[in-house]
Scaffold this motif. Sequence first.
Motif, PDB file in Angstrom:
ATOM      1  N   ASP A  34     -33.660  63.210  35.087  1.00  0.00           N
ATOM      2  CA  ASP A  34     -33.024  61.997  34.583  1.00  0.00           C
ATOM      3  C   ASP A  34     -32.388  61.172  35.709  1.00  0.00           C
ATOM      4  O   ASP A  34     -31.799  61.739  36.627  1.00  0.00           O
ATOM      5  CB  ASP A  34     -31.942  62.422  33.577  1.00  0.00           C
ATOM      6  CG  ASP A  34     -31.587  61.298  32.635  1.00  0.00           C
ATOM      7  OD1 ASP A  34     -32.384  60.351  32.513  1.00  0.00           O
ATOM      8  OD2 ASP A  34     -30.509  61.363  32.036  1.00  0.00           O
ATOM      9  N   ASN A  36     -33.934  58.228  37.329  1.00  0.00           N
ATOM     10  CA  ASN A  36     -34.809  57.514  38.281  1.00  0.00           C
ATOM     11  C   ASN A  36     -34.522  56.014  38.307  1.00  0.00           C
ATOM     12  O   ASN A  36     -34.488  55.382  39.364  1.00  0.00           O
ATOM     13  CB  ASN A  36     -36.286  57.700  37.902  1.00  0.00           C
ATOM     14  CG  ASN A  36     -36.753  59.117  38.086  1.00  0.00           C
ATOM     15  OD1 ASN A  36     -36.086  59.903  38.730  1.00  0.00           O
ATOM     16  ND2 ASN A  36     -37.893  59.449  37.497  1.00  0.00           N
ATOM     17  N   ARG A  38     -31.694  54.413  37.357  1.00  0.00           N
ATOM     18  CA  ARG A  38     -30.368  54.123  37.919  1.00  0.00           C
ATOM     19  C   ARG A  38     -30.400  54.260  39.436  1.00  0.00           C
ATOM     20  O   ARG A  38     -29.799  53.474  40.159  1.00  0.00           O
ATOM     21  CB  ARG A  38     -29.317  55.059  37.307  1.00  0.00           C
ATOM     22  CG  ARG A  38     -28.793  54.553  35.975  1.00  0.00           C
ATOM     23  CD  ARG A  38     -27.992  55.600  35.264  1.00  0.00           C
ATOM     24  NE  ARG A  38     -28.849  56.610  34.659  1.00  0.00           N
ATOM     25  CZ  ARG A  38     -28.414  57.767  34.165  1.00  0.00           C
ATOM     26  NH1 ARG A  38     -27.133  58.072  34.247  1.00  0.00           N
ATOM     27  NH2 ARG A  38     -29.251  58.612  33.607  1.00  0.00           N
ATOM     28  N   ALA A  77     -41.761  65.251  32.137  1.00  0.00           N
ATOM     29  CA  ALA A  77     -42.268  64.093  32.881  1.00  0.00           C
ATOM     30  C   ALA A  77     -42.348  62.833  32.021  1.00  0.00           C
ATOM     31  O   ALA A  77     -42.124  61.720  32.510  1.00  0.00           O
ATOM     32  CB  ALA A  77     -43.635  64.404  33.465  1.00  0.00           C
ATOM     33  N   GLU A  89     -43.126  49.162  32.056  1.00  0.00           N
ATOM     34  CA  GLU A  89     -42.650  50.431  32.614  1.00  0.00           C
ATOM     35  C   GLU A  89     -43.548  51.592  32.187  1.00  0.00           C
ATOM     36  O   GLU A  89     -43.838  52.497  32.979  1.00  0.00           O
ATOM     37  CB  GLU A  89     -41.189  50.703  32.211  1.00  0.00           C
ATOM     38  CG  GLU A  89     -40.641  51.857  33.052  1.00  0.00           C
ATOM     39  CD  GLU A  89     -39.272  52.378  32.632  1.00  0.00           C
ATOM     40  OE1 GLU A  89     -38.542  51.668  31.916  1.00  0.00           O
ATOM     41  OE2 GLU A  89     -38.967  53.521  33.034  1.00  0.00           O
TER      42      GLU A  89
END
Length: 254
Positions: A34, A36, A38, A77, A89
């Motif tokens: 968790d 990526n 930010r 993932a 995204e």
Amino acid sequence: MMKFLYKVVRFLIKCLFCVVSVGPIPSHIAFVMDGNRRFAKQRNMKVGAGHEAGYSALMSMLIHCSELGVKYVTAYAFSIDNFKRRPEEVECLVDLMTEKFESLCREDSIVNRFGIRVHFSGSLQLLSGSLRDAAKKLTAATVGNSGVLLTLCVAYTSTDEIVRAVEKSCEEGSSVISLSDIEKRMYMVIAPDPDILIRSSGENRLSNFLLWQSAGSCLVSTSVMWPEISFWHLIWAVLNFQRYQSLLKKKKKL
Ligand SMILES: CC(C)=CCC/C(C)=C/CC/C(C)=C/COP(=O)(O)OP(=O)(O)O
């Protein structure tokens, strides 16, 4: 000079791992990768660059786990809920995974150099044909490796896994469904339950990841974003696990 420094650092890391190995080494470590986006935002980078850095962090963690003697590594993932992200995204993540899976098939890739076998868990039929093909190719290219078993959870959520396992049990004619009926039809039947579940970015939620399998896992939350995770966090998690194991032993003696 850089090469020499790199070798010294790797040697020191291996020495640290030897010290940690005096205690029990977990057989299976699972990661919720968790933070990526930010990480990217904090550095004015594009979201894709954050995911790319996340991939590199996963490869480093895999090597550390392999050197530490961990047998199974599982990484979250791409969840089924991630399909709800902005189409750009989702496309970026799908392209990144396709490209990385294809490059990992090469003989000189990290997974082949370290003898890592790759397996996929999830509803892969939800993926595009090219990503599904790349995943299949990678599984086939590493099937003969005998080191760490890396399970990549793609198009995965735990509740989806449980529902599918129950559905299969019913279809296959079980009138009374037992725990083992469900367990043997889970995607994760390939590995024992995780000893440690590590989540980065300071979050304490499981986010629909390995809910069934993590009932007895040692949960470790680290405050760093996933791309910043390092061998220190791994060592810290293993020390927590070892403390938990010794508490369990003491309890059993009472
Ligand atoms: C080939 C391969 C296995 C690639 C893996 C790349 C990778 C690390 C994917 C994880 C994707 C993801 C949804 C991360 C969660 O962080 P986030 O995006 O939710 O970031 P945030 O918490 O800062 O919003």
